[in-house]
Scaffold this active site. Sequence first.
Site, mmCIF file in Angstrom:
data_model
loop_
_atom_site.group_PDB
_atom_site.id
_atom_site.type_symbol
_atom_site.label_atom_id
_atom_site.label_comp_id
_atom_site.label_asym_id
_atom_site.label_seq_id
_atom_site.Cartn_x
_atom_site.Cartn_y
_atom_site.Cartn_z
ATOM 1 N N SER A 87 1.068 -1.168 -0.070
ATOM 2 C CA SER A 87 0.654 -0.499 0.150
ATOM 3 C C SER A 87 0.679 1.646 0.107
ATOM 4 O O SER A 87 1.944 0.799 0.184
ATOM 5 C CB SER A 87 -1.223 -0.463 1.500
ATOM 6 O OG SER A 87 -2.069 -1.267 1.406
HETATM 7 N N1 SAH Z 1 -0.172 -5.470 3.999
HETATM 8 C C1 SAH Z 1 0.815 -5.967 3.374
HETATM 9 C C2 SAH Z 1 -0.716 -4.942 1.509
HETATM 10 C C3 SAH Z 1 -1.219 -6.126 0.401
HETATM 11 S S1 SAH Z 1 -1.763 -6.166 -0.229
HETATM 12 C C4 SAH Z 1 1.931 -5.039 2.456
HETATM 13 O O1 SAH Z 1 2.442 -4.382 3.514
HETATM 14 O O2 SAH Z 1 2.939 -5.271 2.012
HETATM 15 C C5 SAH Z 1 -3.613 -7.271 0.364
HETATM 16 C C6 SAH Z 1 -2.505 -8.889 0.701
HETATM 17 O O3 SAH Z 1 -3.973 -9.332 0.435
HETATM 18 C C7 SAH Z 1 -2.279 -9.025 -0.638
HETATM 19 O O4 SAH Z 1 -0.846 -9.884 -0.266
HETATM 20 C C8 SAH Z 1 -3.320 -11.265 -0.954
HETATM 21 O O5 SAH Z 1 -2.950 -12.151 -1.453
HETATM 22 C C9 SAH Z 1 -3.686 -10.763 0.810
HETATM 23 N N2 SAH Z 1 -5.203 -11.824 0.098
HETATM 24 C C10 SAH Z 1 -6.049 -11.473 -0.093
HETATM 25 N N3 SAH Z 1 -7.276 -11.816 0.028
HETATM 26 C C11 SAH Z 1 -7.050 -12.670 1.184
HETATM 27 C C12 SAH Z 1 -7.482 -13.698 2.087
HETATM 28 N N4 SAH Z 1 -8.797 -14.293 1.826
HETATM 29 N N5 SAH Z 1 -7.318 -13.806 3.058
HETATM 30 C C13 SAH Z 1 -5.744 -13.252 3.480
HETATM 31 N N6 SAH Z 1 -5.114 -12.492 2.674
HETATM 32 C C14 SAH Z 1 -5.689 -12.326 2.250
#
Ligand code: SAH
Length: 237
Positions: A87
């Site tokens: 993000s």
């Molecule tokens: N917090 C992260 C940004 C993440 S982007 C950072 O600092 O880099 C969102 C993430 O959520 C992705 O890696 C995606 O694979 C994950 N995601 C999506 N659906 C999900 C679910 N149902 N359970 C766990 N993770 C999930």
Amino acid sequence: MKNIFWFFPLSALSSAGANARPENGHDQYTDKRANMVEEQIKRRGITDEKVLKAMSKVERHLFVSDEMKGEAYEDHPLPIGSEQTISQPYIVAYMTEAVRLMPEDRVLEIGTGSGYQSAVLVETVKEVFSVEIIKGLADRAREGLKEMGYTNIEIKHGDGYSGWPENAPFDAIVVTAAPREIPEQLKEQLKVGGRMIIPVGDLFQQLYLITRTEHGFEEKTLLPVRFVPMVEEKGTG
Ligand code: SAH
């Protein structure tokens, strides 16, 4: 905005040479990071000293591929492989401030991704638990965070819709992927007095702050956002 698909081989990330720093801890990224905190975060109204300190300390360039390091402190999200993104720095700071963390808190994060938000969180609290649905990302974040010396972040490969019941209840929950509706199971894993921040919606998303009270839950919308969708595993509805 999800406009480009990128894939980086695991070996392209966290290579020791690229991350090597001189002894005094000042490297080519130090000024960029200080500038990011001033221009993108303080200037937009983030005032919590704990959050500012964490954002100043965590080396965001260590969470992206070598190709992306030059952009690590810029004012936008970045691709981290598997079609996912880290993000925008301001959003990470905003969410971290909005859940009003205390040093003794135990926090659940949904969507580990690169592990950057996990590191920012753990700089301000006692323990972070993070769930990631893509195994490659979960493994890479776990390994990278361990290499950086973090011992109080636990990462699980699994579906975030279920939260992490074995470690519940949590003082705070930070969700970094957007479901269409607020998952009940996550609300139930908040302590009384606990706070959850979560983007909700499809094309148009709102960031919600949910607080568990003795009588139920209070919901407040904070601002429009754009996160990657929180995927539903086949068969889980
Ligand atoms: N917090 C992260 C940004 C993440 S982007 C950072 O600092 O880099 C969102 C993430 O959520 C992705 O890696 C995606 O694979 C994950 N995601 C999506 N659906 C999900 C679910 N149902 N359970 C766990 N993770 C999930």
